[in-house]
Design an enzyme around this catalytic site. Structure first.
Site, short mmCIF file in Angstrom:
data_model
loop_
_atom_site.label_atom_id
_atom_site.label_comp_id
_atom_site.label_asym_id
_atom_site.label_seq_id
_atom_site.Cartn_x
_atom_site.Cartn_y
_atom_site.Cartn_z
N GLY A 1 0.82 -1.21 0.00
CA GLY A 1 0.00 0.00 0.00
C GLY A 1 0.85 1.26 0.00
O GLY A 1 0.47 2.27 -0.58
N HIS B 1 -2.03 9.93 -1.97
CA HIS B 1 -1.08 10.23 -0.90
C HIS B 1 0.24 10.66 -1.52
O HIS B 1 0.88 9.90 -2.25
CB HIS B 1 -0.91 8.97 -0.06
CG HIS B 1 -0.11 9.15 1.18
ND1 HIS B 1 1.26 8.96 1.21
CD2 HIS B 1 -0.47 9.48 2.44
CE1 HIS B 1 1.70 9.18 2.44
NE2 HIS B 1 0.68 9.50 3.22
N GLU C 1 -3.58 13.14 3.07
CA GLU C 1 -2.25 13.76 2.87
C GLU C 1 -1.91 13.73 1.39
O GLU C 1 -0.86 13.23 0.98
CB GLU C 1 -1.22 12.99 3.69
CG GLU C 1 -1.61 12.88 5.17
CD GLU C 1 -0.69 12.00 6.01
OE1 GLU C 1 -0.07 11.08 5.44
OE2 GLU C 1 -0.58 12.26 7.22
N CYS D 1 7.31 10.40 11.08
CA CYS D 1 7.88 10.15 9.76
C CYS D 1 8.85 11.25 9.35
O CYS D 1 9.91 10.99 8.79
CB CYS D 1 6.77 10.01 8.72
SG CYS D 1 5.61 11.37 8.69
#
Lengths: 657, 657
Positions: free
Chosen positions: A190, A268, A320, A416
């Protein structure tokens, strides 16, 4: 058919030594503060910061401790990104203590690796029976990819093979599980990441099957029948993150159509640019015309339709994600730090394929604005979201802007961005130059030295730059013997038509030597030959394409690579009340006391007065304007003087009859 | 201490007959199309429209059918609002067939009413054991309130008591369950509505305990220990609508502090204005200075800090809520139709307390712009959200704008707004006049006649108005005998300083007779006396308070009560590319063919050309502007010519030296 014309490769990190008045402070901050701070954070030892659980999970998975898994399903990746950053730092600045710390972690990873080569603390500790059952949501191959990147970097930095061997065993196992053959999973992750990591692993090991596996993941993505939908059916129509019974939105994962058919950046944004990076990597190695075309089209779509002037991408916090062409709202923006870093990765790969300065212009734009702007001067606070317009009250009180933070927060549970900044900054040397058999390309103006070979001849190039406040770059060439080769010097987009290039004092005719934004200087270079480049110091007033609705009637200020912004603290009024005059007479001046020193731009403007409005919300009378001096500071420094309003795009008084 | 100075009451619906070239078409549309269409929708008989389940639920609860409950927990309220609308329609336009339909529904309600008086189809069918366990979420008292409003309206329209008796039994039961006494629930509803309904029930029955119960709900709200939090603990920290374990956000429900301490409008905007309406109702009957002050402060906060120029309220779709002062984004707005209707309710109550034309100005603003704009000309499509800026692509592709619809959708599953429009339009006569013992106030300029008594003398006032396209109003007075009384005529805010008032042809000195926006004309009125009012036809260019960031550099066009907008279909370009000239020379002209006829405003402007931009997203050159004629249409007509861009606030070329 599209083919690669003048391929080059990055000059490796160990062959580049940076020594730059502007950038070395960031590299040093990452080495001295960010990496040690993140090490503590990964160990849950920072008071007042949510625990990361990353090391705790590893200790449990290694059998050294008892306990529950903590953090996100992808928590391992924070640790891997930190290790990668540490490896780069060791490569350019050896540090035995840091190396010991990494080695200790590698020992635990070895202990936690399963007999078949699998490594993932979540699925080892918490749901061992569910391995490979939810590729859509669970980031297993994503985490594997980050570990591979760390292993390659650490091997290159230290020559130590232990982690490399671990990830090769893991990659061999993944190769046995995934692929087109019957009995294998015909799937992909993903969150793209392993695709680019496998190319790095291929480069360092020479094992073709890693390249093929990367290619498989790219080729399989978006094909019918769709793996994510089949997987979702097999799971009983459930998702890991929510209780919804809705099927996955395929464009969020860039898997709505086959990868080589994609022409518009969707979904994304971090996943997108990581994937495009891998596509360019693969295209470089296979000269695959379809992949090359897709890479160029996706690049163009981002840069000409979906990129903020700060080099940020991702127009919405919902997913996002990218939204669509010309939709670049400044105040509900996402512009994640990681996405700009991924865009820099993609730009570097495109530069290797096609030496066109647009790629380096974007890399520079993202670097000087969004990336360094995301980090506080203390190295301990980071923006994940990098807005171009902030009203602190709205961030608190309008839920559609809760994701916009007016000051840099500390380490998040989903951390992240900070380790991504760390790994980029500690490997910054890799982004400055690329070389081919006979050409050295200079993409960024960052001081230091590069060591390359042309034929058998070692060549050193020493660069000095006073960017971004100054505009002078010089390079001294030190070949071990005279030999003929080319130095290709980027003329930045912001200095086009205003650059002066001299070799040994003699001015070059740029029209004659510039192609696609690079000045190609081919000659027999002798020791001590010098090259100097004078770039523009003009203050530019930028406007946006008329279809970019959010910037209608507004301008942005840029000087060199630096984008500017207005903060209300300098004006005592909402920045929306300020207009730049139609002839603003903008002047740049270095302010040594401003947040470590920066060039500030001042000029003429107008301010709408609010005093006489009292209780009126709307009225049919003209606004009262008075002249004011506007003061713009570099965007990357915003939000460092407490909470206040900020805007990159400011209203202009148009020059009309 | 604040007290009520000149209280008045609405002239009841049966005493007002509307006959107006502009408004009668809406009243007729509601009677002939909307009410019948909604009746079919409530019966799940409209193909392609999600079933309402409202009648089906009622049939099940009445024991006439078997089945499961369908729709939202508050689905009963859609039916009640429809019945209320039908009742008003019957009051002004008797209709035996419609009355039969309502009577049939009332029969079923009687059958479904529980022996103790309780009525709610959700809790009767689905969760009988959970009655009164989740007032925060489940709308039980809200639905009860809507049934009370319907019962009062139907009793007043027909004289039939059956539904009134049903709701009195229900209200008596609620009074036995809720209150300060030990053993009763010390609670109140998550969605205010019963508070204002109980005042109506008190008015029609004379039962003091209904007024006291309303007062109890108002006084109890926001007190400590907090009922919603206690209830949430009792339920095991669960919520009806989500699986979150977070406690309810008290400001969403306007229960964060005691009601009479509230000074800023917060939370769900419909709940807020329904509550303020009840507060004003109670204050009118108790002359409670604290409640009066709270009402005035909340009114001021909304109208001077949180109201769109269209009379819309609610700046965010997150919670369909107010945000904070000056936060009025045009493109992520909520501005729910129901909220503007609630604001009109509140305004009418404030007018009864204090005859100040600001209340009527806002009522008129909401009515002529948001309310009628919410309804399509076919009476079958409605906006729930009424944006001031629309980019259709963004509505589809930017999730933060998914709630902004570029054309009016059909009936929703949560069909709060259409029946609210229906009940307002069918009772519009109630909003035009209020009267006290010796004064008739004219608040709205809508043609028709009003019948009142001063002392024993019946008086008829016949009004003619050519608003909103014209600006002439005349009134003829027809008392049965000559007597002295006052007619108070509102001078609208948009005509201040530009109105001419004549009595029997003689011009009045407005400075001498106007107070708080009303011209008070006291005299012995004779049959045939006439009063004429010439209002302004000037086109106004409105600007916003400088703290309203979203409208910086922008203007709105208004003429009379009508707010205008630009649509891209009239300009062949994004509306953001258009600037109004600094001297725009705006001219109004009636266009009989435009969507049933409307006055259009044209003037001079500038258009940014996009042709020469090609692939550039940003560049350092001036924009090319060419003169264009701008064309503005009434806001309430937007979105009727297919999908296209729209904006109320448009850029202006400021007049600067």
């Amino acid at each position: 058919m599209l083919t690669i014309t003048a391929p080059s490769k990055s000059v490796p990190l160990q062959q580049v030594k940076l020594d730059d008045p502007f950038w070395s402070q960031y590299v040093k901050l990452v080495r001295e503060v960010v990496i040690p701070y993140q090490y503590e954070a990964l160990h849950d030892r920072i008071p007042g910061v949510e625990p990361s659980h990353a090391i705790a999970n590893l200790r449990i998975a290694a059998g050294r401790a008892q306990g529950e898994f903590g953090g996100f399903v992808f928590q391992d990746s924070d640790l891997a990104k930190w290790m990668e950053a540490a490896a780069y730092s060791i490569a350019v600045h050896p540090d035995a203590d840091l190396e010991n710390k990494v080695d200790e972690i590698i020992d635990m990873i070895e202990e936690a690796q399963q007999p078949d080569g699998y490594f993932n603390t979540y699925f080892t500790i918490k749901e061992p029976q569910k391995r490979w059952t939810n590729l859509t949501d669970c980031h297993e191959l994503y985490c594997a990819g980050h570990l591979m990147e760390a292993a390659v970097a650490y091997y290159q930095a230290t020559g130590k093979r232990k982690l490399l061997d671990i990830v090769c065993r893991f990659a061999d196992y993944i190769d046995a599980v995934f692929g087109p053959e019957e009995g294998k999973i015909h799937g992909f992750d993903g969150h793209q990441e392993i695709e680019l990591a496998l190319v790095k692993l291929y480069e360092v090991t020479g094992e073709e099957r890693y390249l093929k596996l990367s290619q498989y993941f790219i080729d399989q993505r978006g094909t019918e029948p769709h793996f994510f939908l089949e997987e979702w059916e097999r799971r009983g129509r459930t998702s890991f993150f929510s209780r919804t019974s809705a099927p996955p939105h395929l464009d969020y994962y860039q898997s709505h159509i086959p990868v080589r058919e994609q022409r518009e950046a969707v979904g994304h944004s971090v996943r997108a640019v990581y994937m495009y990076t891998a596509m360019a990597d693969l295209a470089a190695r296979t000269n695959d015309a379809q992949l090359l075309e897709a890479c160029q089209a996706l690049w163009r779509n981002i840069v000409h339709k979906q990129m903020y002037v700060t080099g940020g991408i991702g127009s919405t916090h919902h997913g996002e994600a990218f939204t669509f062409d010309y939709d670049l709202p400044n105040d509900t923006v996402y512009s994640e730090t990681c996405a700009s870093i991924g865009l820099i990765f993609f730009a570097r790969r495109m530069l290797q394929l096609f030496p066109n300065s647009e790629y380096a212009d974007v890399m520079e734009r993202a670097l000087y604005n969004t990336v360094i702007g995301s980090m506080a001067k203390d190295g301990r606070h980071f923006f994940y979201v990098n807005p171009l317009e902030v009203w602190p009250d709205a961030s608190r009180k309008n839920p559609g802007k809760h994701h916009i933070k007016p000051v840099r927060p500390g380490w998040f549970a989903c951390a992240c961005c900070p380790p991504n900044v760390a790994r980029l900054m500690s490997s910054l040397g890799e982004y400055v130059y690329t070389s081919s058999s006979d050409t050295l390309f200079t993409h960024l103006y960052i001081g230091g030295e590069a060591n390359v070979n042309f034929g058998d001849v070692p060549v050193k190039v020493v660069q000095n730059s006073d960017l971004p406040w100054g505009s002078s770059v010089s390079m001294t060439v030190q070949p071990e013997q005279e030999t003929e080769w080319t130095i290709a010097v980027r003329i930045p987009g912001w200095s086009r038509g205003q650059a002066v290039l001299r070799v040994n004092g003699e001015e070059m005719d740029l029209n004659a030597v510039v192609k696609d934004g690079y000045a190609y200087l081919r000659r027999v270079w002798a020791d001590g030959d010098t090259l100097s480049l004078e770039l523009s110091t003009a203050v530019q007033v930028l406007r946006s394409h008329p279809h970019l609705r959010a910037n209608a009637g507004k301008v942005a200020i840029q000087r060199g690579p630096i984008v500017y912004c207005l903060e209300s603290v300098d004006h005592g009024a909402p920045v929306s009340s300020i207009l730049l005059a139609s002839e603003p007479n903008l002047k740049a001046q270095f302010h040594p006391d401003l947040l470590g020193g920066a060039t500030v731009i001042e000029g003429e403007g107008w301010l709408e007065e609010s005093d006489d409005w009292k209780d009126d919300l709307y009225r049919a009378s003209a606004k009262k304007l008075r002249p004011v001096t506007i003061k713009a500071i570099p965007y990357y420094l915003w939000g460092n003087r407490g909470e206040n309003e900020m805007a990159v795009w400011i209203r202009e008084a148009p020059a009309l009859t």
